[in-house]
Design an enzyme around this catalytic site. Sequence first.
Site: not given
Length: 468
Positions: A252, A287-290
């Site tokens: 991602e 729900a997530s961070t990249q």
Amino acid sequence: MYLTIESVLSTCPDKETLDVQEQDSVVDTIYRFCRHRTVDPRTCVLRNEKGQALDPTYSLSLCGIKDGDTVYLGESAMEQAPATKTCDVRCAVIAAAAALIGTIGLIAVCVSQGWTSSLSDQYGIVLDAGSTHTQLFVYRWPGLRRNNTAATVTQVASCRAEGSGIAQYSDDPTKAGPSLDGCLSTVAMTAVPAHARADTPIYLGATAGMRLLRERSSETSTQIMTSVKTTLRHYPFQFEPVQARIISGMEEGSFSWVTVNYLVGNFENNVQSLSPTTYGALDMGGASTQITFVPPSDVTIPLEDATLLRVYGVDYHVYAHSFLCYGRVEAERRFFANLVVEGNYTSEVENPCAPSGYNLTLPASYLFEAPCSQGRQALLAWGSEVTLPYHIDAAVTNFTMVGSSSYADCVAHVDKLFNFSQACDYASCSFNGVYQPSLHGKFQSSTQQSAPIAVRHGRRCKTSQAHC
């Protein structure tokens, strides 16, 4: 699944069977095999049993690798692999949406040498199955062009599917696939001409919402993906089961990085450059961070955060890390749950980050029964769970967040979501003891808007092309 890797390197004849996931990338598998061996993974290539080199940017499943297969590790990945092939149009199309980049109209594309195109325009369909919703995109690119050239891909249509993401169908997985029918039957079937449908690939990339569900119930996540694949098979587009899958956090982040650098023109400019220039990418989902960027060449990236990407024939050694549970929805959920705990579970809870007079009522079940509140992922992300006392029934209890508009208190409460004091086993860390090289170059978000990033150590901010 289990994969046997047999090294045919003269310097390291060896063999090992690894427990891998079908979504693991080829390059990550190479790095994993080489981790405890005196082999530079950047000089290696994996070949299947037919002797065909596997594209390092692809997942094992996309390369056709199955449980029990044997692959062979050899030398000179970039010279021997169809590696003049970096990613074809279809690879780039799935990259576009998998990184939550729904509003952009151009994506990074590279074409393999010797690729023969048709006279007609070509199309690709991507479904970005995020944690808050699923978005369908239809892309078009010119079919006729010279070999070894890049194609400009244009977004020609988009559609938001019903519901709030396929992971939300955990109570009835059979409804996940049909939730996509509205967009597929109207937008996709209208945007792609009838003569082109059989040659139009369709992909679905599910992100952190499904990764969290898989942690909680692999059976349920499999049932949802089965429902999705069943629906996609019903349409006259080009589809194989491996084209609908749950992508990893590293994928991602990497797809987001590719998109950002294509948009600013870095890849084309770097083809003849001795000093390639790239931007770092920031990608926040529900729900997530990249965070993904190329550190200076003298920085050694730990294998778990390293990936090799080859675009337009140029190699990029990229740092990529995904923070599960730090997407907007999950971080906010944890923030509210912390307020309730610190407020001693009273029905009204002061929220210093909301303006005075603003109220928000949330069910206790929403705050305390999610994977990022309780269980393994909560412990990995935050180091602790947030729980309700036994005498409070989550099914019938609500909490109202009452805005108090206090900047100082807001900062103090947000700070509690990050552990800046945890021991760092590396030269530098961001938070929670996670390795991160010193920031390098400029950063942009995957939505084409500039976004700052800061690394905090204790109470001090260190920045590079950013502000705190």
